[in-house]
Design a protein around this motif. Structure first.
Motif, short mmCIF file in Angstrom:
data_model
loop_
_atom_site.label_atom_id
_atom_site.label_comp_id
_atom_site.label_asym_id
_atom_site.label_seq_id
_atom_site.Cartn_x
_atom_site.Cartn_y
_atom_site.Cartn_z
N GLY A 227 0.80 -1.21 0.00
CA GLY A 227 0.00 0.00 0.00
C GLY A 227 0.84 1.27 0.00
O GLY A 227 0.29 2.37 -0.14
N PHE A 228 2.15 1.16 0.14
CA PHE A 228 3.02 2.33 0.15
C PHE A 228 3.38 2.80 -1.26
O PHE A 228 3.71 3.96 -1.48
N ASP A 237 8.43 7.36 -11.99
CA ASP A 237 7.29 8.26 -11.81
C ASP A 237 6.83 8.34 -10.35
O ASP A 237 5.83 8.99 -10.05
N TYR A 238 7.53 7.67 -9.43
CA TYR A 238 7.14 7.72 -8.03
C TYR A 238 7.28 9.14 -7.49
O TYR A 238 8.18 9.89 -7.88
N THR A 239 6.42 9.47 -6.55
CA THR A 239 6.59 10.73 -5.82
C THR A 239 7.76 10.58 -4.85
O THR A 239 8.26 9.46 -4.62
N ASP A 240 8.21 11.68 -4.27
CA ASP A 240 9.32 11.62 -3.32
C ASP A 240 8.99 10.72 -2.15
O ASP A 240 9.85 9.95 -1.67
N GLN A 241 7.73 10.79 -1.67
CA GLN A 241 7.33 9.96 -0.54
C GLN A 241 7.32 8.48 -0.92
O GLN A 241 7.78 7.62 -0.16
N PHE A 246 9.77 3.18 -0.67
CA PHE A 246 10.26 2.04 -1.44
C PHE A 246 11.70 1.68 -1.05
O PHE A 246 12.05 0.51 -0.92
N LEU A 247 12.54 2.70 -0.82
CA LEU A 247 13.95 2.46 -0.58
C LEU A 247 14.35 2.45 0.89
O LEU A 247 15.17 1.63 1.31
N TYR A 248 13.79 3.36 1.66
CA TYR A 248 14.36 3.60 3.00
C TYR A 248 13.38 3.45 4.16
O TYR A 248 13.77 3.68 5.30
#
Length: 795
Positions: A227-228, A237-241, A246-248
């Motif tokens: 859901g993230f 195309d991901y937003t910063d959030q 996804f990474l951290y």
């Protein structure tokens, strides 16, 4: 009153009659029902060509049975946590004592393991600094890079009898020496996130490029269903959030398919999965990913020492424990010798003996902070010896596997003295060895052969060294072999320039390595040979390196799978029979369903030793009965895998089974002296010399103009060295450049050019002390290598 035996009585006590280790009817691996008698409290050397059965007799029969019998003395509960050992295939084994195996297996590549930790020298140093270090910071734990400092507080209940319990608030703390930044690893890692995913794809399209993260797989489903992030959106195309999550994102509980799971950012997962392990312990494809995606650098907080600031601040005479561990062991021994503190005199004496043992054994050039996974096989074996030299145990059996591996002729004499010291303490010393210098100090020699594999497995000679010389066996005939210096050397076709090499102990070395010829790089152990050849080569030199790293494979791996030989064989069978190649793999569709293609069934008996039995369904052939009906040249796949390399060369060289691709690989195996090896023999049963030559055969097919070989004579019999020299000559004559790191005088004498490093080891080495032809080195006698080569050639 009990009767006392007169010590002057000539009668031999019954307990003194057990002075032999008796082996009757040994049939382990290729041994052919052999029987030997080995004297106790003597030095016995086992020799013979590679694959003749030396390791099968010494390690797989005598040492294995001794360990198995010791294990059986423990309770069934304890045995459940120990490796299960099957009884060797032997009729009678009498007179065994406790066996201590000192082999060449590399030490566990644990990222936290160092030379100091595996020899307990580090533990002694920690106690020393906890007693004498100023300022005083705590117990020995305060100097351990494996113990983190921690603090806590809470409420405890004090039991004071019925209805008198009361709660008390308490705080506690543990003072450790671990650097908090790198967690005691000594280095920090920077991950290139661009190597973790393909930004043009979505998660459902396979965006994650980390090994094991396949689209639709369980690991990716946690990300997709969290859901993230949007699993159908390209990652670019991901937003910063979304990208941060996804990474951290830190650990968060999520529900996936009605299952509670822990979600964690991809970078954090990669750090835990791959970077917490030693690089050398990783599988090849994962190691390649780590090399591509991760950059390691020394920890900026501790400077690579692994210790926190408090541990580094406590000093003895201006030296911290980090400084002491970074010293060359020979220098550290001198520093410890200068400490005169009566309050810790026993501790200093024990530490001094341990450090002196390093120097005596030829490892004075190491430092205690050297990761144990970086040691060569020979170095690892000698580090293990350090543990036993000061041992109070006597009347035990020490088993050594080529203890001179990696030793310069100058160091072999010291090794011989150590072996004799162990014997003179009342121990039985069994040594598997090829070097004449070690064979000549033996009290008893057992020569196995006459050939290798099926042609070996018999005892050709038992007795003293002089008897071996006159016995007429292959070893006896070659014991006095000496090589003549090559009179005419090849002319180089160019040079490989190395400039300013300073890795490890190299001191800005500038050297031109001739190309198109046979070059030998030599020098005492620790002089910088491997640092020069493996660590300083230009990246664009096209070097094919065959080092001493162990072959990693399961008990299903064999020469056919490791070399890639099975692929053309499977295709040839498939083409001849009009079926799929997968049927002819014991790890795929053609595997026997009962044993899953292993040929044997492993039965785990919980607390008792496990049992291995031949599969009744396939009778050990590993394949389904229907697959064995398909033939090529009149043979089925099981019969082909049972062939030796020499037999398979003939089979695939002509007639209906002619397969050029398979023949090319088999030719390389024969070239390195493995013609006797069975194609389907498990890699776990191969000797050290066989494994190294198997690796060399594999690399011979690589494209590259420069071959670098690391001590290819390791594990080779005296008679096999001639065949190796012929192979090296063929490589050079075919247009290759061959660089060999080697101590064997016969290889030096056969070289076109010699580069000698030294003059000593560690900080006493790292310089080129000679460059030229073997004849010039013998004439000059200006180095230790020159003196030993001159003596070898002359005698």
């Amino acid at each position: 009153m009990p009767t006392r035996t007169d010590p002057q009585s000539p009668a031999v006590h019954a307990a003194d009659s057990h002075d032999l280790i008796r082996v009757r009817g040994a049939r382990e691996n290729n041994l052919k029902d052999i029987s030997v008698e080995i004297p106790k409290r003597r030095l016995t050397v086992f020799t013979g060509v590679s694959g003749s059965g030396k390791s099968s007799l010494v390690f797989d029969t005598i040492a294995a049975e001794s360990q198995r019998l010791i294990n059986e003395t423990y309770s069934a509960f304890v045995q459940g946590f120990m490796p299960t050992l099957a009884r060797p295939d032997v009729d009678v084994l009498e007179g065994l004592t406790t066996a201590i195996i000192v082999d060449q297996e590399r030490m566990g590549a644990n990222a936290r393991s160092t030379v100091g930790t595996v020899t307990d020298a580090n533990a002694l140093l920690r106690i020393l600094f906890s007693r004498l270090g100023r300022p005083h910071i705590g117990s020995s734990n305060a100097f351990s890079f494996n113990i983190a400092s921690l603090r806590g507080n809470g409420e405890v209940t004090v039991d004071r009898g019925p209805e008198r319990d009361r709660a008390v608030s308490q705080t506690f703390s543990v003072t450790g020496g671990m650097c908090p930044r790198c967690e005691g690893m000594g280095h920090v890692s920077d991950i290139d996130v661009a190597q973790l995913y393909d930004g043009s794809r979505s998660l459902n399209e396979g965006a994650i490029t980390v090994p094991g993260y396949k689209a639709g797989g369980w690991l990716v489903r946690v990300f997709a269903a969290s859901g993230f992030v949007d699993p159908d959106k390209p990652i670019r195309d991901y937003t910063d959030q979304e990208l941060h999550d996804f990474l951290y994102r830190e650990q968060t509980k999520v529900r996936v398919d009605n299952t509670n799971l822990t979600y964690e950012g991809l970078v954090l997962r990669v750090r835990k999965s791959f970077l917490s392990k030693d690089r050398d312990a990783l599988q090849p494809h994962i190691r390649a990913f780590v090399d591509r995606a991760v950059t390691f650098r020394p920890c900026p907080d501790c400077g690579g020492t692994r210790l926190n600031e408090a541990a580094r601040s406590s000093k003895i005479r201006g030296i911290s424990i980090a400084d002491a561990c970074a010293m060359q062991v020979s220098d550290l021994a001198e520093w410890v010798r200068g400490l005169d503190e009566p309050s810790v005199a026993p501790l200093l004496a024990t530490l001094q003996d341990t450090l002196d043992s390093f120097v005596e054994i030829g490892l004075g050039y190491l430092s205690l902070d050297r990761p144990s996974g970086t040691l060569s096989g020979g170095e690892a074996q000698r580090v293990k010896m350090v543990r036993h030299l000061g041992s109070s145990l006597t009347d035990v059996t020490y088993v050594f596997d080529e203890p001179t591996a990696g030793l310069h002729p100058h160091d072999i004499q010291r090794m011989n003295e150590l072996l004799l010291r162990l014997r003179d303490k009342g121990n039985t010393v069994l040594v598997v060895e090829h070097k004449p210098e070690v064979i000549e100090i033996a009290d008893h020699v057992v020569d196995l052969g006459p050939g290798a594999g099926a042609a070996g497995g018999t005892v050709c000679f038992e007795g003293g060294v002089e008897g071996l010389r006159s016995s007429g066996t292959l070893t006896g005939r070659h014991l006095g072999d000496r090589a003549a210096v090559k009179e005419k050397v090849r002319t180089p076709t160019g040079v490989l320039a190395i400039r300013g090499a300073n890795k490890h102990n190299l001191r800005d070395v500038d050297v031109d390595i001739p190309l198109g010829v046979l070059v030998v790089v030599t020098g005492v152990a620790g002089s910088g040979k491997s640092s020069l050849v493996h660590g300083s080569m230009p990246a664009d030199a096209g070097v094919v390196s065959v080092d001493q790293a162990a072959i990693r494979g399961s008990r299903r791996s064999n020469p056919a799978t490791y070399t890639g030989l099975l692929d053309p064989i499977r295709r040839a069978f498939a083409k001849a029979n009009g079926v799929k190649p997968a049927l002819f793999s014991a790890n795929s569709e053609g595997a026997c369903p009962t044993c899953n293609g292993a040929g044997v069934i492993y039965t785990d008996l919980a607390m008792m030793a496990g049992v291995t039995t031949v599969c009744e369904e396939c009778e050990g052939r590993r394949f389904q009965a229907s697959v064995l009906e398909y033939t090529l040249g009149g043979r089925n796949i099981s019969e082909v895998l049972a062939m030796s390399v020499s037999q398979a060369r003939e089979f695939f060289g002509a007639g209906e089974a002619r397969t050029p691709a398979a023949r090319a690989i088999l030719d390389r195996l024969a070239d390195v002296g493995l013609g006797y090896l069975s194609l389907g023999q498990p890699l776990t049963t191969l000797s050290g010399g066989e494994r190294q030559r198997l690796k060399l055969a594999t690399h011979m097919g690589d494209r590259g103009g420069v071959y670098v070989l690391d001590e290819p004579t390791t594990g080779l019999h005296l008679a096999d060295v001639e065949q190796l020299l012929g192979l090296l000559d063929r490589l050079v004559d075919s247009g290759k450049s061959v660089i060999v790191v080697e101590h064997h005088q016969a290889v030096m004498a056969h070289a076109d050019w010699i580069i000698d490093l030294g003059p000593g080891a560690g900080h006493d080495g790292g310089r080129v002390v000679f460059e030229g032809t073997p004849a010039e080195l013998v004439a000059a006698r200006s180095t230790l290598t020159g003196e030993h080569l001159a003596a070898y050639v002359k005698s």
